[in-house]
Scaffold this active site. Sequence first.
Site, mmCIF file in Angstrom:
data_model
loop_
_atom_site.group_PDB
_atom_site.id
_atom_site.type_symbol
_atom_site.label_atom_id
_atom_site.label_comp_id
_atom_site.label_asym_id
_atom_site.label_seq_id
_atom_site.Cartn_x
_atom_site.Cartn_y
_atom_site.Cartn_z
ATOM 1 N N GLU A 187 1.003 8.641 -21.049
ATOM 2 C CA GLU A 187 0.231 9.692 -20.363
ATOM 3 C C GLU A 187 0.946 11.039 -20.274
ATOM 4 O O GLU A 187 0.972 11.675 -19.219
ATOM 5 C CB GLU A 187 -0.158 9.201 -18.957
ATOM 6 C CG GLU A 187 -0.909 7.878 -19.009
ATOM 7 C CD GLU A 187 -1.323 7.361 -17.630
ATOM 8 O OE1 GLU A 187 -0.943 7.966 -16.620
ATOM 9 O OE2 GLU A 187 -2.023 6.340 -17.575
ATOM 10 N N GLU A 303 -5.414 -1.343 -22.607
ATOM 11 C CA GLU A 303 -5.638 -1.658 -21.182
ATOM 12 C C GLU A 303 -7.124 -1.771 -20.863
ATOM 13 O O GLU A 303 -7.595 -1.285 -19.826
ATOM 14 C CB GLU A 303 -5.007 -0.567 -20.294
ATOM 15 C CG GLU A 303 -3.543 -0.339 -20.584
ATOM 16 C CD GLU A 303 -2.879 0.706 -19.682
ATOM 17 O OE1 GLU A 303 -3.484 1.091 -18.665
ATOM 18 O OE2 GLU A 303 -1.752 1.110 -20.005
#
Length: 394
Positions: A187, A303
Site C-alpha cells: 500500500e 486478500e
Amino acid sequence: MYSRCSRRRALTLGAGVLAGLGTAIAAKAGVKAAYRHYQAQVLDDPDRTFDLVDLTPLKQRAQAKGLIFGAAARHQDLVSDPALADCYRTECALLAPEWELKWSAGNARLRPDPAQFDFTMADWMVDFAQTRQMQVRGNALVWHLCLPDWFTERVNRQNAESLLVQHIQTVVGHYAGKVQSWDVVNEAIEPQDGQAQSLRRSPWWEFLGPDYIDLAFRVAAAADPTAILAYNDYGLEYDTPDNEAKRQAVLRLLERLKSQGTPIQAFGLQSHLVGNELRFNPEKLRRFLSDVASLGLKILISELDVIDRELPQPVETRDRIVAGLYEDFLSVVLDEPAVITLVTWGLSDRYTWLTEFHPRSDGAAVRPLPLDQALTRKSAWRAIARAIDAAPTR
Ligand code: XIL
C-alpha cells in the site's frame, strides 16, 4: 502516531470507498437508503443460482488449472478451533498468516521492541502450513500500518534505514526457502496524499524518501532468492475516479521498479470487494491486469473477500449477491494467465477482520467468505469453485 492496527486507523484500510458514507443528516440518510435499495435491486438477480455437483475442494480444483488456492488465518483461531484448522487442511494449498508476519497486529508481536524479534506465533503458523503441505504467503514487510507502539518514539530519519534493513534481513532470512511469496511493500500508493509519483506519506517515505521501495526489494531478494517478491495494494478493482487514479499510479510504480532493475516478481491485487459497489468494469480491470503482466510480473489475488456491510440483510439475498460478485470478479481476473495464486482473506465467516473493520449497522453478522459461521460451504464457495473450473489452465 504510526501505532498498531487500531480500529480508528484501520478505517482507512481496504475498501476506503466506504469510509465517507456515514452521515448524520436525516435527509441524506433517506437518499442513502433509497440508493441502497436501488443498488440491491441492480445487484440481485433472484433467478441466479450457483449449482455445482462436484464438491472437490478448492485446492484441487485450483491445482488442476495450475493455480494455488489459499486463505488467510490467525494463530489464535487455528489453535482454539480444530474444526476450522481441518477446513484449511481440506481447502487450502497455501496459508497467509493474517497477523503473525506483520510487525505488530492483534495479539501477535513479531517486533516487541526495536532490538527483538519474537517468532513464536509465526513459526507455529509456518509449521502448521508445512506439515499440511501448504505454502506460505508473507504479509507484510513494509507497511504504514500495524507498526508497534514503540515505532513513533524510537524511529527517526537517522535510524529508519538500518531498522528497515535489519527487519527484512532477519524476518526474510528466518523463513528463507519456506515462503512462496512476500508482500515486500504494501500500500505505498495514495494519489490523494498529493506527493510525487503518487507515493503515500507513509513513515517510511517520510524518513527515507521514495527509494525505500527499491531498497526493501533488494534486501529481501538477498535474504531469500527463492521467494516471489511482491508489491501489494488495494482500491484498484472498480471503475471509480479514485480507483482509476490508483491503477495508473500503481502501473507507473511497477514500470519504474522494473526499468530500474528492482528485484520484484509479482503484484498483489488485494481484492477487498465492496458488495454494493456497482461500478465494476471488466474491461478496465482486464486491461490493468494485462498491463501489469506485460511488465513480466506474476499476479496474486492476495486478500479476496466481499464487504457486505451495505447489502440487504436477508441471508438468502445477501449470500446470492456476494456469491455473484465472487463469480463475476473471478471470471475476469482468472482469465489473465499471469494470475498464479488466489487467496481469500479468511475462510469462514466465523473469523473475519470485517466483523471489526466493516460491521453492519443492523448488527447482523457479516458473511464475506466461502464458508459460513458453521464452517459449511455456502454459495460463495460454489461461486469460487465454478469460477476456478471455468478458468483457463496456466
Ligand atoms: C488486516 C487484518 O485482517 C486485521 O486483522 C489487522 O488488524 C489489520 O490488517 N490490507 C492488508 C492486510 O494488506 O494486511 C490487512 O489485514 C487488510 C488490508
